[in-house]
Motif scaffolding. Structure first.
Motif, PDB file in Angstrom:
ATOM      1  N   GLN A 100       0.858  -1.185   0.000  1.00 34.20           N
ATOM      2  CA  GLN A 100       0.000   0.000   0.000  1.00 34.20           C
ATOM      3  C   GLN A 100       0.896   1.237   0.000  1.00 34.20           C
ATOM      4  O   GLN A 100       1.200   1.785  -1.037  1.00 34.20           O
ATOM      5  CB  GLN A 100      -0.981  -0.052   1.157  1.00 34.20           C
ATOM      6  N   CYS A 101       1.391   1.653   1.182  1.00 29.65           N
ATOM      7  CA  CYS A 101       2.284   2.828   1.158  1.00 29.65           C
ATOM      8  C   CYS A 101       3.634   2.481   0.539  1.00 29.65           C
ATOM      9  O   CYS A 101       4.314   3.332  -0.010  1.00 29.65           O
ATOM     10  CB  CYS A 101       2.471   3.400   2.565  1.00 29.65           C
ATOM     11  N   GLY A 102       4.043   1.204   0.642  1.00 25.49           N
ATOM     12  CA  GLY A 102       5.273   0.751   0.009  1.00 25.49           C
ATOM     13  C   GLY A 102       6.535   0.918   0.847  1.00 25.49           C
ATOM     14  O   GLY A 102       7.609   0.495   0.406  1.00 25.49           O
ATOM     15  N   PHE A 103       6.413   1.487   2.033  1.00 25.10           N
ATOM     16  CA  PHE A 103       7.626   1.730   2.814  1.00 25.10           C
ATOM     17  C   PHE A 103       8.327   0.422   3.192  1.00 25.10           C
ATOM     18  O   PHE A 103       9.555   0.333   3.156  1.00 25.10           O
ATOM     19  CB  PHE A 103       7.308   2.535   4.087  1.00 25.10           C
ATOM     20  N   CYS A 104       7.553  -0.582   3.521  1.00 25.62           N
ATOM     21  CA  CYS A 104       8.145  -1.853   3.947  1.00 25.62           C
ATOM     22  C   CYS A 104       8.587  -2.716   2.774  1.00 25.62           C
ATOM     23  O   CYS A 104       9.273  -3.721   2.960  1.00 25.62           O
ATOM     24  CB  CYS A 104       7.121  -2.637   4.768  1.00 25.62           C
ATOM     25  N   THR A 105       8.153  -2.376   1.572  1.00 28.10           N
ATOM     26  CA  THR A 105       8.262  -3.286   0.427  1.00 28.10           C
ATOM     27  C   THR A 105       9.691  -3.685   0.061  1.00 28.10           C
ATOM     28  O   THR A 105       9.957  -4.881  -0.156  1.00 28.10           O
ATOM     29  CB  THR A 105       7.535  -2.685  -0.795  1.00 28.10           C
ATOM     30  N   LEU A 135       7.891  -6.048   9.531  1.00 29.34           N
ATOM     31  CA  LEU A 135       6.638  -5.385   9.895  1.00 29.34           C
ATOM     32  C   LEU A 135       6.055  -4.612   8.719  1.00 29.34           C
ATOM     33  O   LEU A 135       6.777  -3.945   7.979  1.00 29.34           O
ATOM     34  CB  LEU A 135       6.865  -4.401  11.049  1.00 29.34           C
ATOM     35  N   CYS A 136       4.724  -4.726   8.572  1.00 25.82           N
ATOM     36  CA  CYS A 136       3.990  -3.907   7.611  1.00 25.82           C
ATOM     37  C   CYS A 136       2.795  -3.327   8.345  1.00 25.82           C
ATOM     38  O   CYS A 136       2.029  -4.057   8.973  1.00 25.82           O
ATOM     39  CB  CYS A 136       3.517  -4.743   6.425  1.00 25.82           C
ATOM     40  N   ARG A 137       2.649  -2.015   8.265  1.00 28.04           N
ATOM     41  CA  ARG A 137       1.549  -1.354   8.986  1.00 28.04           C
ATOM     42  C   ARG A 137       0.283  -1.254   8.134  1.00 28.04           C
ATOM     43  O   ARG A 137      -0.735  -0.787   8.604  1.00 28.04           O
ATOM     44  CB  ARG A 137       1.981   0.056   9.395  1.00 28.04           C
ATOM     45  N   CYS A 138       0.367  -1.640   6.846  1.00 31.42           N
ATOM     46  CA  CYS A 138      -0.761  -1.373   5.948  1.00 31.42           C
ATOM     47  C   CYS A 138      -1.518  -2.604   5.479  1.00 31.42           C
ATOM     48  O   CYS A 138      -2.737  -2.609   5.465  1.00 31.42           O
ATOM     49  CB  CYS A 138      -0.284  -0.646   4.693  1.00 31.42           C
ATOM     50  N   THR A 139      -0.804  -3.642   5.048  1.00 33.57           N
ATOM     51  CA  THR A 139      -1.456  -4.647   4.204  1.00 33.57           C
ATOM     52  C   THR A 139      -2.172  -5.749   4.955  1.00 33.57           C
ATOM     53  O   THR A 139      -3.016  -6.428   4.386  1.00 33.57           O
ATOM     54  CB  THR A 139      -0.425  -5.354   3.302  1.00 33.57           C
TER      55      THR A 139
HETATM   56  S1  FES Z   1       2.705  -1.241   2.666  1.00 35.40           S
HETATM   57 FE1  FES Z   1       2.776   0.363   4.147  1.00 35.40          FE
HETATM   58  S2  FES Z   1       4.034  -0.437   5.733  1.00 35.40           S
HETATM   59 FE2  FES Z   1       3.769  -2.094   4.367  1.00 35.40          FE
END
Ligand code: FES
Ligand code: FES
Length: 156
Positions: A100-105, A135-139
């Motif tokens: 989603q946000c892609g930060f963890c990707t 850790l992923c805060r979104c998916t």
């Molecule tokens: S896609 Fe947002 S933290 Fe994993």
């Protein structure tokens, strides 16, 4: 300020950098080698956003000093795609909506590439176990898990 010369092979290119002893591998990759695909989140080994491959093994680059990695082979997210297109795991992340946000990707990609290259025949439970490392805060993890399982079927 005392610096040390460190030679790293990053994605097949040699980088020679002068770094302070205290500087982490994550910061050297980002700041001295201008490869900012590797993200830094918690900076103390919990989130896995900074995961890269070091001599083929997934590691948290915020927990290593660059001087410890002299002469080693580093792979980052920038090294996954080729002129022929996305890496199968990147393609699977796209097709299975695994971000989603892609930060963890980038961290998940390098974690999973390392795991799949080590063991092509990982069971579904093995994949779930690997994915728990970061850790992923979104998916909610379901789509990341599906993407890794899909890539497992097509990775050479
Ligand atoms: S896609 Fe947002 S933290 Fe994993
Ligand atoms: S930034 Fe390295 S584990 Fe979180």
């Amino acid at each position: 300020m005392t610096t040390h010369e460190v030679k790293l092979d990053i994605n097949g290119s040699e980088h020679v950098v002068a770094v302070e002893s205290r500087k982490t591998l994550a910061d050297v990759i980002r700041e001295d080698c201008s490869l900012t695909g590797t993200n830094v989140g918690c900076e103390h080994g919990v989130c896995g956003a900074c995961t890269i491959l070091l001599d083929g093994e997934p590691v948290r680059s915020c927990l290593l000093f660059a001087v410890q990695c002299e002469g080693m082979e580093v792979r980052t997210v920038e090294g996954l795609a080729t002129a022929d297109g996305l890496h199968p795991l990147q393609q699977a992340f796209s097709e299975h909506h695994a971000l989603q946000c892609g930060f963890c990707t980038p961290g998940f990609l390098m974690l999973a590439v390392g795991a799949l290259e080590r063991d092509h025949d990982m069971s579904d439970d093995d994949v779930r176990e690997v994915v728990t490392s970061n850790l992923c805060r979104c998916t909610g993890y379901q789509n990341i898990t599906r993407a890794v399982m899909a890539a497992r079927e097509v990775m050479p």
